[in-house]
Design an enzyme around this catalytic site. Structure first.
Site, mmCIF file in Angstrom:
data_model
loop_
_atom_site.group_PDB
_atom_site.id
_atom_site.type_symbol
_atom_site.label_atom_id
_atom_site.label_comp_id
_atom_site.label_asym_id
_atom_site.label_seq_id
_atom_site.Cartn_x
_atom_site.Cartn_y
_atom_site.Cartn_z
ATOM 1 N N HIS A 222 1.920 4.651 -2.798
ATOM 2 C CA HIS A 222 2.072 6.086 -2.547
ATOM 3 C C HIS A 222 3.486 6.557 -2.917
ATOM 4 C CE1 HIS A 222 -1.771 6.350 -0.625
ATOM 5 N NE2 HIS A 222 -1.435 5.703 0.485
ATOM 6 N N HIS B 140 0.834 -1.214 0.000
ATOM 7 C CA HIS B 140 0.000 0.000 0.000
ATOM 8 C C HIS B 140 0.862 1.256 0.000
ATOM 9 C CE1 HIS B 140 -3.619 2.392 1.117
ATOM 10 N NE2 HIS B 140 -2.718 3.141 1.744
ATOM 11 N N GLU B 141 1.807 1.308 0.930
ATOM 12 C CA GLU B 141 2.651 2.503 1.035
ATOM 13 C C GLU B 141 3.597 2.631 -0.153
ATOM 14 O OE1 GLU B 141 1.850 4.646 3.097
ATOM 15 O OE2 GLU B 141 0.582 3.422 4.405
#
Length: 557
Positions: free
Chosen positions: A33, A29-30
Site C-alpha cells: 500500500h 502487505h502494508e
C-alpha cells in the site's frame, strides 16, 4: 513451577514465532500500500505494525509516522484525509482542504490510483509467497515419490474401484500426475465427488471412476483435519519386529504380518495404526492382520508408555510393541557396532545419551554425527531396562535415492522397506515457476475448500483464527526455519485472499466501491458508505469470532 515453565514454553514456542511471522506478512502487505501510494503522489500519515497505542516509532522527512503498536494482530497505512485506519474518508477534513491538499489526499486521488494503491497490499502478499517458495525450491529442491501404489486399503474407495498394488497413477481427471503428493493433494480436496483415476498396469492404461471418502486425519503434532482419501499408500504396512513380552507378542502377532485394520477401522499405513493405538493405553482393541492370505483378529490391551511429542511435551501413550510403529530393532548388520555391543532383535530403544526417542530413525540420525564417539542406548528387554554403550563407525549404505553414501552407523534398522524417492533440483527460473505454481495451488485449494463447505462436502471447522495460527507457528518452529518460512508463505497467500474479499473495511470492499464508482461515474454517498462499513465490520468480527471458537473447540474437544 511446572505451570510457569509451561507458560514460558508456550510463549517461546508459539507466541514469539507467531508475532514474527504475522509481523513479516503485515509489513509486506502494508508496504505494498505504502509504495504504490507514494508512487501515486498520495501523502501518507502513518505506517503501523499492530493496532492500538504506539509502543515505539519515529517520523520521517516526508511526515510519515512509522510505529509499532501494542496489539500485534495486523497493521495499517493511514493516508492523508483518512478518518481512521480503515481508510474511511474524513468528509469534514476533505471539505476544508485546499485544491493542492485535496490532490495529495487519498480520496482526492484519481480512481485508478486509489484502486492500484488498495490492490497493492494483497498483491504484495502473493509476491512474498512466490518469492519464499522460489527461494526454498532453489536452495533445497524437492524430494518426491513416484505415484506407484504399494498398498490398497481394504474397503477403501480405491479397492472398491479396482485399483491394485503395483498400479502406477498417471493422471487424475485428465491431468497428468508425476508424484504421489500431487495425487494426495487433488484427492484431499474432493471428498464425495467423482474423479477419474488413470493408471498404468502391465503396460496398458486404464481409467477408474472413484469417489474419495471424507476421513479425519491427524498430523505429527496431533492436529486433526478432514480430507478426501481413496485408501492407497506408498509403503506396505508389514510388521517387521515384535517386542518379546509386548501386547502384540502375547496376542500372537508375528513379524511379516500385514496390518489390515484396528477395531474394524481399515488402515493403509503404519501411522494409521500408531495414531489409533496412541490414544488407547490400557483399553481393549482388536488388531486385524493378513497372514498367508488369511485374515486374523488379535485382541490385545496397549501398555502405557511416556513419550515426547514434536512440541517437546511429555504425555502417556499406548503401545502394542510392533515395529516400525515402535522403536524396535528389526535387523542388525553382521559385525556391526550394535552386534558387537550385544543389541538383540526385538530390543526397544528408549533413549540415546539420555534423549528420549520415538523411532529407530531418530537413533540413526543421532549417531550419524558421532563417528568413533561412544553413545549410550537405554534398552528395554524382557521387561527390564539396561544401558548399552555403542561406538558408531563409518559404513557405506544406500540412501533413499539408491546412491551409496558413507554414514556413521551402529547397524540397526526398523526393517521398513524404503520406497524409492527422487530429488528434483531447480535453477532460478524453474524455482520461480514452481513458486508461482505453488502459490496458485494454494489459491485454488482455498476456493475448493470453500466450495466443499458450501456444498456440504466438508465442515467449516477447519477455518482457524489467531490461536490456531499461533499454535501452528510454534509447531513449525520445532521443524526448523525453512518450515517457518513455508508456513509464512502459505499464510501470506491466505491473508492476500482474505483481504480481497468484497467486504467493506477489507481491501476487496474498497475495490468493490471503486468498481461501483467507475460504473456510476461518482462515488457512493457518505451515508451509504458508512452503513456498508458497519455491515462489513460486523461480518469481519463474526468471522473472527467463528474462527476463534473453532480454535477453542479444537483445543477443549
Amino acid at each position: 513451577m511446572g505451570s510457569v515453565a509451561g507458560i514460558i514454553g508456550f510463549l517461546t514456542n508459539n507466541v514469539i514465532t507467531f508475532v514474527f511471522v504475522l509481523s513479516l506478512l503485515v509489513f509486506v502487505h502494508e508496504m505494498g500500500h505504502y509504495l504504490v501510494g507514494r508512487w501515486s503522489g498520495i501523502r501518507i500519515m502513518a505506517f503501523s505494525i499492530g493496532f492500538g497505542p504506539e509502543v515505539a516509532g519515529f517520523t520521517d522527512r516526508h511526515g510519515t509516522r512509522w510505529k509499532l503498536s501494542i496489539i500485534p494482530l495486523g497493521g495499517y497505512v493511514r493516508f492523508f484525509g483518512d478518518e481512521d485506519a480503515s481508510s474511511k474518508t474524513d468528509v469534514d477534513q476533505l471539505s476544508a482542504m485546499t485544491e493542492e491538499e485535496r490532490a495529495r489526499s487519498f480520496a482526492g486521488a484519481k480512481l485508478w490510483k486509489r484502486a492500484a494503491t488498495v490492490a497493492a497490499g494483497p498483491i504484495a502478499n502473493f509476491i512474498l509467497a512466490i518469492a519464499i517458495f522460489a527461494v526454498l525450491f532453489g536452495v533445497y529442491g524437492r524430494t518426491v515419490a513416484d505415484p506407484v501404489v504399494a498398498v490398497v486399503m481394504r474397503g477403501g474407495a480405491a479397492a472398491e474401484a479396482g485399483i491394485e498394488r503395483g498400479d502406477r497413477l498417471v493422471a487424475i481427471d485428465g491431468t497428468k500426475v508425476t508424484t504421489f503428493d500431487e495425487v494426495q493433494r487433488y484427492v484431499g480436496l474432493r471428498p464425495g465427488r467423482n474423479i477419474v483415476l488413470t493408471v498404468e498396469r502391465d503396460g496398458q492404461k486404464r481409467d477408474f471412476r472413484i469417489v474419495p471418502k471424507l476421513v479425519e486425519d491427524t498430523d505429527q503434532f496431533g492436529n486433526k483435519m478432514e480430507m478426501g482419501r481413496i485408501g492407497i499408500a506408498l509403503v506396505d504396512p508389514l510388521v517387521t519386529a515384535i517386542e518379546p513380552g509386548g501386547p502384540a507378542a502375547k496376542a500372537g502377532v508375528q513379524a511379516g504380518d500385514r496390518l489390515i485394520a484396528v477395531d474394524g477401522n481399515n488402515v493403509a499405513t503404519y501411522y494409521d495404526i500408531a495414531r489409533y493405538v496412541t490414544d488407547r493405553a490400557g483399553k481393549n482393541l482388536v488388531l486385524t492382520v493378513e497372514r498367508n492370505g488369511q485374515t486374523r483378529d488379535f485382541p490385545m490391551v496397549p501398555e502405557t508408555l511416556t513419550a515426547t511429542d514434536a512440541s517437546g511435551k511429555k504425555k502417556d501413550v499406548g503401545s502394542i510393541g510392533i515395529s516400525p510403529i515402535d522403536p524396535l530393532v528389526a535387523s542388525i548388520a553382521p559385525d556391526s557396532p550394535a552386534q558387537e555391543a550385544g543389541i538383540a532383535l526385538g530390543d526397544r530403544i528408549l533413549s540415546v545419551d539420555g534423549r528420549v526417542i520415538d523411532s529407530i530413525g531418530e537413533v540413526q540420525r543421532y549417531v550419524a554425527s558421532r563417528q568413533d564417539k561412544p553413545v549410550t542406548l537405554s534398552v528395554k528387554r524382557s521387561g527390564g531396562t539396561l544401558d548399552v554403550q555403542v561406538t558408531p563407525k563409518k559404513t557405506e549404505e544406500p540412501d533413499a535415492f539408491g546412491n551409496e553414501m558413507e554414514i556413521n552407523s551402529i547397524g540397526i534398522t526398523d526393517g521398513q522397506k524404503p520406497f524409492k524417492l527422487r530429488y528434483e533440483a531447480y535453477g532460478p527460473f524453474q524455482a520461480l515457476g514452481e513458486g508461482v505454481r505453488q502459490t496458485g495451488s494454494i489459491v485454488s485449494g482455498t476456493f475448493e475448500y470453500l466450495g466443499n463447505v458450501i456444498g456440504g462436502y466438508m465442515k467449516a471447522d477447519q477455518l482457524g483464527g489467531p490461536i490456531r495460527v499461533a499454535q501452528l507457528s510454534g509447531q513449525m518452529a520445532t521443524l526448523g526455519f525453512s518450515a517457518v518460512l513455508q508456513f509464512a508463505a502459505i499464510l501470506s497467500v491466505s491473508i492476500g485472499l482474505l483481504n480481497l474479499m468484497p467486504v467493506p473495511v477489507l481491501d476487496g470492499g474498497h475495490l468493490m466501491f471503486y468498481a461501483i464508482e467507475a460504473v456510476r461515474g461518482k462515488p457512493l454517498g457518505a451515508r451509504a458508505q458508512d452503513i456498508a462499513f458497519r455491515i462489513g465490520f460486523a461480518m469481519v468480527l463474526s468471522l473472527m469470532v467463528f474462527a476463534t471458537w473453532n480454535d477453542i473447540s479444537s483445543r477443549i474437544g
